[in-house]
Design an enzyme around this catalytic site. Structure first.
Site, PDB file in Angstrom:
ATOM      1  N   HIS A  55      -0.263 -55.536 -77.809  1.00  0.00           N
ATOM      2  CA  HIS A  55       0.385 -55.268 -76.520  1.00  0.00           C
ATOM      3  C   HIS A  55       1.395 -56.382 -76.233  1.00  0.00           C
ATOM      4  CE1 HIS A  55       0.433 -55.031 -72.019  1.00  0.00           C
ATOM      5  NE2 HIS A  55       0.380 -53.739 -72.290  1.00  0.00           N
ATOM      6  N   GLU A  58       1.640 -49.872 -76.108  1.00  0.00           N
ATOM      7  CA  GLU A  58       2.742 -50.654 -75.515  1.00  0.00           C
ATOM      8  C   GLU A  58       2.960 -51.905 -76.358  1.00  0.00           C
ATOM      9  OE1 GLU A  58       1.006 -51.183 -71.553  1.00  0.00           O
ATOM     10  OE2 GLU A  58       2.238 -49.516 -70.854  1.00  0.00           O
ATOM     11  N   CYS A 102       3.431 -52.553 -62.774  1.00  0.00           N
ATOM     12  CA  CYS A 102       3.618 -53.962 -63.089  1.00  0.00           C
ATOM     13  C   CYS A 102       5.088 -54.342 -63.050  1.00  0.00           C
ATOM     14  CB  CYS A 102       3.022 -54.302 -64.443  1.00  0.00           C
ATOM     15  SG  CYS A 102       3.565 -53.244 -65.774  1.00  0.00           S
ATOM     16  N   CYS A 103       5.958 -53.432 -63.477  1.00  0.00           N
ATOM     17  CA  CYS A 103       7.341 -53.851 -63.669  1.00  0.00           C
ATOM     18  C   CYS A 103       8.095 -54.166 -62.372  1.00  0.00           C
ATOM     19  CB  CYS A 103       8.086 -52.817 -64.496  1.00  0.00           C
ATOM     20  SG  CYS A 103       7.381 -52.623 -66.154  1.00  0.00           S
ATOM     21  N   HIS A 120      -9.630 -56.718 -66.812  1.00  0.00           N
ATOM     22  CA  HIS A 120      -8.584 -57.427 -66.066  1.00  0.00           C
ATOM     23  C   HIS A 120      -9.048 -58.376 -64.962  1.00  0.00           C
ATOM     24  CE1 HIS A 120      -6.240 -54.293 -68.052  1.00  0.00           C
ATOM     25  NE2 HIS A 120      -5.149 -54.937 -67.760  1.00  0.00           N
ATOM     26  N   GLY A 170      -8.841 -60.536 -71.485  1.00  0.00           N
ATOM     27  CA  GLY A 170      -8.368 -59.404 -72.290  1.00  0.00           C
ATOM     28  C   GLY A 170      -6.882 -59.177 -72.102  1.00  0.00           C
ATOM     29  N   HIS A 171      -6.401 -59.441 -70.924  1.00  0.00           N
ATOM     30  CA  HIS A 171      -4.957 -59.448 -70.660  1.00  0.00           C
ATOM     31  C   HIS A 171      -4.609 -60.857 -70.210  1.00  0.00           C
ATOM     32  CE1 HIS A 171      -0.967 -58.716 -69.325  1.00  0.00           C
ATOM     33  NE2 HIS A 171      -1.067 -57.408 -69.284  1.00  0.00           N
ATOM     34  N   CYS A 178       8.492 -55.576 -68.323  1.00  0.00           N
ATOM     35  CA  CYS A 178       7.608 -56.741 -68.192  1.00  0.00           C
ATOM     36  C   CYS A 178       7.563 -57.583 -69.459  1.00  0.00           C
ATOM     37  CB  CYS A 178       6.183 -56.294 -67.872  1.00  0.00           C
ATOM     38  SG  CYS A 178       6.035 -55.668 -66.195  1.00  0.00           S
ATOM     39  N   GLU A 205       9.204 -52.594 -72.821  1.00  0.00           N
ATOM     40  CA  GLU A 205       8.814 -52.618 -71.415  1.00  0.00           C
ATOM     41  C   GLU A 205       9.529 -53.749 -70.673  1.00  0.00           C
ATOM     42  OE1 GLU A 205       4.540 -52.618 -70.854  1.00  0.00           O
ATOM     43  OE2 GLU A 205       4.788 -53.350 -68.816  1.00  0.00           O
TER      44      GLU A 205
END
Lengths: 675, 675
Positions: free
Chosen positions: B292, B344, B440-441, B168, B219-220, B362, B360
């Protein structure tokens, strides 16, 4: 409790199975499964996960030999203990180490049990010679003090009995006892029985109420019922007492497992901890079937055994409560139990998802074990109905029609795409597998099918109970006189049963189970007999003249059944059942997208004899409705204004559940939406 | 592609939101969420998982200081790298180590982004002072070379950029850029922006096509769209180029991640590996939304940004294909995406289970990001329809009505007992949670809601696009002249929209989205205008006199909707929708056992204004059927002959999905069986 009313299964030697349906299954076990498993135990099946089972016994035997030769000089090797499963670095060259799952010894014990049953029905010199040779190998692994578990022997033995919760020592003991008794019963050879007794004696010297002895109990139950069996074979009380100790001690506080696993104490409070092992409460306080489902039914079977032998009302009561909970709130229509793959466990009451079901083959087998034991005390058809349900459906589905591949998991609805792409369903296999590394189901099927007659018939002094309609020739002692009763049956495809009776010198009772699905049965050939219907059994008593043939006719109408509305998954759905057989739709007959099908509860059904994948069965043909699928799904919105269904009539063919997935990978569905 | 036709969101400063519905949500964010999150970042929320976010920045700052003081003597400490999440041994006394998830820095960046948006709508000196102080702390952690990621800084930095797939760093960069730009836009203060540029410059010096530079990518994903934003703020091409590099490089062979994770190579073949990260194929070859789901929509948003700025047809085409796949095969009616909690992630096409849904918060937010970006290039109502669906349902449901608790997972059917007892549903919470360790949300909701106007309106030279009917006062430049447009709206409870136009010196176009659910809309006050309907937008063009009020009326009838029959889960089920709002049944209004309810697609529905948990909403009242439950379930068999349903009429109250679970733990259901 009136012990004199109890009935017991007949010796395998006293029942020759002649039944078309089951004889074929037994022959599959004899000709396919037992030889295949022997190769599997020796890691000779290409493409299947190796067992390492015989390797481990051999390695332990060599170590033993070495110690004996070196005498006092020998020092027990101390290894670092391995994980739950150990695999060799180079599979081509195995060292004298332990490989496989910690419970790998039991693979052989289950095999030898099946071999014993099979030999008693079908003597086979070559097989017996192989078995004798294998027993020699196993016995060489036994330690001087009787201890026999190759995982610990090959890992230095310094930690034996220190992880009862997870490490299956007492589970392996249980299977050893079962296998040894079966082989002794069949052949009269006591080498393995003596080894089993020695191990049991050693365990008895370590565990028990007495001060200084370990207060632990098996993490995976089975030793309880196996010790009872050893007691019944040897007459030695200590084995029954040990079984009772394991049962009485289980779940008492402070928890024994807290000593072994102090880290668990923080995770869950008292009363919930060790549910997985049914060790969360004393067994007599347990009123819901929880945790690992195979463990559960093995425990309950042992409890029933001990209740019978010790006339323990409170233990019987616990069995009844657990039975009712299981069969009224936690059992699939196929007799499958254990609704979740997480922990291979029971889910909560009425949670019976079809597509993520676990319903392990072994759990249905364990349910059969328990049912028979309950019947021994209480001949109530509710037990035999479930036994029949499990046998013809959730158990048989575990094995392919050719006996060469097996289901561990028996779902009631399968979309192969989901099994491949959705990790939530990875445990559901759309086709049977050859052999599992953790291979409990194939040998369990083998030992059950090879001893099927012990579930069909039980006896007491003057009564023969017919719980399942499985054709056979039954030899029975009646006041010192040998009588022979011949049963023929068209089950499961037709409801005709004939029982040819010999002459008897005294009144003798035949107790026929009346399946719940066959209320309007007919019975002929009982003139002059005293009859009584009680708890789902028809008791027919007379002094037989040797000319009577009792004829029973259980009408096998197609039944469309529903589930208790508390089961969310099945609301608005029906299933097709006929006689003991649960049916399903398969894509091979009905096309894909089975979820688009609906069936009226008033649908007219036709029954047709035909072959499915070579198996002669009766199929159920009917007309349902099929919703049209979207024509241009690529272009279509997912969500549109609800419109009347555009359904068209569709011919449906239902096949017996147990034959599904014998024609390649395809969709399957038991519970169909109601039109 | 005609770049001149593209539209862009208006500056936040140019839209004052006056909308009753959304203003309230924004105020919640301002008065509840932002202060709460500040406390959370500082580990001051009792009973919530600590963030450690500010601690990490402070610790990194101290380390930095120390190095500066010691000059050349200082040796970078080398720690053993920790796992994905690191927790302190003694939570009371934190050492100068890194704690929390590896991406913990982003908690602050999301917070500062929301703060920026909020300040631009609602200046707040105190909040700004807190933010400035926090920015000082963050900037002190930055390294001389611009590097800024406290996980690696506090762990010795020797492994930076060595695990792009999982760790990340570039994700944190992305959030830093987003936060820095937002705060700069709102306050004109460039301290954080300069830090962000320095980190971006450092990353740019490390990554790129040029020889010797790293060929990795996030990666994200999020850096892609964030770099575009930095480019648009600074005008420096290098940031756009870096974004394009990340996108073009992604999924090319040999896989970059194979170097980082050689162990992955054996696990999955080329073409499937790294689906989780959308790095299994070059992005232009991707035609199915996989992996994801938050990562996916963040990537697609960045792709759309780069497609717009570089006029890249093939990239736009890929976005369109992925959009269609997602919204036609993988999106819940609530605008939720990501059907499985395992990874997810998206499940396979048409697999949309309601009770195990992930959906989710997000991911729905990311879907809104993407939709707006697609609209900028292609004003097609299909994008805005989905944006609206997600906002009013799957996004808003993420936050409690009091702004104090949050859903990460947004299922469409909940039985609380299952959430507590069935491990397969442990990810589904029956009530909102205070703060997640992986939080995160909540901040994502905060930053979206605070900038809601940028999703409602976009503009180009002579057109104002109204994508969402959110009331506000809009300042717009038209040929050097400032005009002000006032929009009032009754959404989502009624379909009346009024637009008061100022006088314009030239023809000016208002482009109104016609929601797909409102085909029979009416429009008034457009005499003398040229009108055109295209791709779901009504274009109204005239030289306005300053007296016109355009009045739109979108009829909000209750719609009963169905799902494409390919979705197995929803076959034979309907959902209640009205305007943009998806409804659900909740136990609080309708009793337990919602699975027993059925509703006719012809049911007559009444709409009623009332308060649910204090929130003024419109409910939908109707009559359905309710099957009687079993009376003595303890005594009842699970399986019985199917009988006609014994259903009784039942009053049903449907409430907006987003308000569910604000009255305690209870059952909820969106998709109801069709009568």
């Amino acid at each position: 409790m009136d012990k004199t009313k109890f009935s017991r299964p007949l010796s395998l030697k006293n029942v020759q199975i002649t039944d078309t349906f089951w004889k074929k299954e037994m022959e599959l076990v004899r000709t396919e499964v037992i030889p295949y498993q022997w190769r599997a135990l020796n890691d000779e099946v290409e493409g299947a996960a190796p067992s390492f089972c015989m390797h481990n016994f051999e390695a332990a035997g060599r170590q033993n030999e070495e110690r004996r030769e070196k005498g006092a000089e020998f020092k027990e090797p101390v290894y670092t203990f391995r994980g739950f499963e150990t695999l060799p670095e180079d599979p081509e060259h195995l060292e004298d180490k332990f490989y496989g799952f910690v419970f790998q010894d039991s693979d052989f014990y289950k095999w030898i049990e099946a071999v014993g049953y099979s030999l008693s029905q079908h003597p086979d010199e070559r097989l017996e010679a192989i078995a004798d040779g294998a027993i020699d190998i196993v016995c060489k692994a036994q330690q001087e003090n009787g201890y026999l578990d190759t995982y610990y022997i090959l890992n230095g033995k310094d930690k034996i009995f220190t992880n009862l919760k997870d490490n299956h020592e007492l589970y392996c003991l249980g299977h050893l006892l079962e296998g040894a008794v079966a082989y002794y019963d069949a052949t009269g050879k006591d080498k393995l029985l003596n080894a089993a007794k020695r191990y049991a004696d050693y365990v008895d010297s370590c565990f028990g109420k007495e001060e200084g002895k370990c207060k632990g109990y098996p993490g995976h139950e089975i030793a309880e019922m196996a010790l009872v069996r050893l007691y019944e074979t040897t007459g030695e009380d200590k084995y029954l007492n040990l079984a009772r100790f394991f049962i009485d001690e289980r779940g008492t506080r402070p928890y024994y497992y807290d000593n072994e696993h102090p880290e668990e104490v923080k995770k869950k409070p008292d009363g919930l901890r060790y549910e997985y092992n049914q060790a969360h409460k004393p067994v007599r306080e347990q009123d819901e079937a929880v945790g690992h489902s195979v463990r559960a039914v093995y425990l309950y079977s042992g409890m029933a055994d001990v209740a019978r032998l010790t006339e323990d009302e409170s233990l019987l009561k616990a069995c009844e409560v657990l039975w009712n909970n299981m069969t009224r709130k936690k059992m699939y229509i196929t007799g499958g139990i254990g609704a979740t793959h997480i922990g291979e466990a029971f889910s909560f009451n009425y949670d019976l998802p079809n597509d993520t079901a676990y319903a392990e083959t072994c759990a249905s087998i364990g349910l059969v074990f328990m049912a028979r034991r309950m019947l021994e005390m209480t001949p109530d058809a509710k037990y035999a109905d479930v036994m029949e349900r499990a046998l013809y459906n959730g158990v048989l589905s575990g094995m392919a029609l050719d006996g060469k591949s097996f289901f561990y998991v028996n779902p009631l609805e399968v979309l192969p795409e989901a099994c491949h792409k959705d990790e939530r369903k990875f445990h559901v296999k759309p086709v049977r597998q050859k052999w599992f590394g953790c291979a409990c189901c194939p040998p369990n099927i083998a030992r059950l099918l090879s001893s099927i007659s012990t579930y069909a018939y039980t006896e007491n002094k003057d009564t023969l109970f017919v719980h399942l309609y499985i054709g056979g020739v039954i030899k029975k002692q009646l006041d010192g006189q040998d009588i022979e009763i011949k049963v023929t049956s068209e089950f499961p495809w037709d409801g005709t049963v004939k029982v040819e009776m010999p002459a008897t010198e005294k009144p003798f009772t035949l107790a026929f189970r009346i399946p719940r699905w066959a209320k309007n049965y007919q019975v002929k050939g009982i003139d002059g007999a005293k009859t009584e219907e009680k708890a789902g059994y028809l008791y027919v008593t007379k002094q037989w003249t040797g000319t009577e043939t009792v004829e029973l006719e259980f009408p096998m109408e197609v039944r469309l059944v529903q589930t208790n509305p508390k089961v969310r998954e099945n609301i608005g759905k029906i299933a097709v059942v006929r006689g003991p057989i649960v049916y399903c739709l398969e894509e091979a007959d009905n096309g894909a997208d089975l979820h688009l099908v609906r069936l009226s509860p008033k649908a007219v059904c036709e029954v047709k004899a035909e072959k499915i994948a070579g198996e002669p069965v009766k199929t159920v043909l009917t007309e349902g409705l099929r919703q049209k699928n979207s024509e241009n799904p690529e272009e279509e919105e997912l969500y549109t204004i609800a419109e009347p269904d555009t359904e068209v009539p569709a011919d449906l063919k239902f096949i017996p559940y147990y034959v599904w997935a014998n024609r390649g990978e395809n969709e399957m569905m038991v519970w169909v939406k109601k039109a």
